[in-house]
Design an enzyme around this catalytic site. Sequence first.
Site, mmCIF file in Angstrom:
data_model
loop_
_atom_site.group_PDB
_atom_site.id
_atom_site.type_symbol
_atom_site.label_atom_id
_atom_site.label_comp_id
_atom_site.label_asym_id
_atom_site.label_seq_id
_atom_site.Cartn_x
_atom_site.Cartn_y
_atom_site.Cartn_z
ATOM 1 N N CYS A 239 0.991 -1.042 -0.108
ATOM 2 C CA CYS A 239 0.088 0.029 0.008
ATOM 3 C C CYS A 239 0.820 1.185 0.093
ATOM 4 O O CYS A 239 1.372 1.505 -1.275
ATOM 5 C CB CYS A 239 -1.067 -0.266 1.157
ATOM 6 S SG CYS A 239 -2.279 1.013 1.062
ATOM 7 N N HIS B 279 -3.543 -4.910 0.360
ATOM 8 C CA HIS B 279 -3.165 -5.559 1.645
ATOM 9 C C HIS B 279 -3.014 -6.972 1.753
ATOM 10 O O HIS B 279 -4.021 -7.534 2.332
ATOM 11 C CB HIS B 279 -3.901 -4.785 2.951
ATOM 12 C CG HIS B 279 -3.778 -3.310 3.051
ATOM 13 N ND1 HIS B 279 -2.517 -2.974 3.850
ATOM 14 C CD2 HIS B 279 -4.221 -2.261 2.557
ATOM 15 C CE1 HIS B 279 -2.531 -1.587 3.694
ATOM 16 N NE2 HIS B 279 -3.621 -1.168 3.002
ATOM 17 N N GLU C 104 -1.575 -8.785 3.802
ATOM 18 C CA GLU C 104 -1.522 -9.200 5.079
ATOM 19 C C GLU C 104 -2.890 -9.681 5.704
ATOM 20 O O GLU C 104 -2.959 -10.321 6.788
ATOM 21 C CB GLU C 104 -0.688 -8.236 5.956
ATOM 22 C CG GLU C 104 -1.417 -6.927 6.361
ATOM 23 C CD GLU C 104 -1.425 -5.989 5.304
ATOM 24 O OE1 GLU C 104 -1.330 -6.061 4.295
ATOM 25 O OE2 GLU C 104 -1.705 -4.716 5.555
#
Length: 245
Positions: free
Chosen positions: A116, A219, A221
Amino acid sequence: MKPVIGVTPDFNAGDRQDMGGREPTYFLRALYPRAIEDLGGIPLILPLAAGRALRRQLIKKLDGLLLTGSGPDIPPAFYGERQRYKFQVMSRRRSEFELEMVRLAVGAGVPTLGICGGMQAINVALGGSLVQDIASQVPAALPHRPPRPATRLSHPVAVTPRSLLRRITRRARIHVNSSHHQSIKRLARLLKASAVATDGIIEAVELPGHRFLLGVQWHPEFLYSRHQVQRRLFQAFLKAARTHS
Ligand code: MN
């Protein structure tokens, strides 16, 4: 041996009421180091060291570098613009540190993943610029910060053929989450767009000729535990880091 991955934290210089208030404070969403740990790396949260010599020494100690997002925006002065909209900007200290660490990682061939805002840092570090606010400056764009949790997929991206990202994902099209209000305006000359959304917004970049320098606007994660493609992204990064070490 597990690779040691330096993870950049956000920083409140003491001028923000949130995140530590008036004390200078580091902060970081725990999912970043968690993903590295879960997938076989050793996350090491970095100090935003100010000295050039110290940064150089730091980069030599690392097997990989993870530039995190989810903080405020890079001050537009770093890409030669005045701030046009009232969004919170990150501390100078963090920006300077991250931008120089990108350049050092390029020079030293250290595998680097930008997430990001981390992708945006890669672009700015190498001479590119940013759209300061997608909704204001790109009216026809998709909603890139929809009101839904980042664990949910948001929009598709086309993955560039023969790119590093294509080799990792093995897909021409993947669905990603989206939680950003800025994007790449001028792509740094050395970089190549590795994924683009249907509205033309660049969603991933890479540096051809480098072992592994990849930035994604989404993202992973939030997704790696349920989406294999996103898990492969981290795994490819950690594999490159292991090889580097
Ligand atoms: Mn997006």
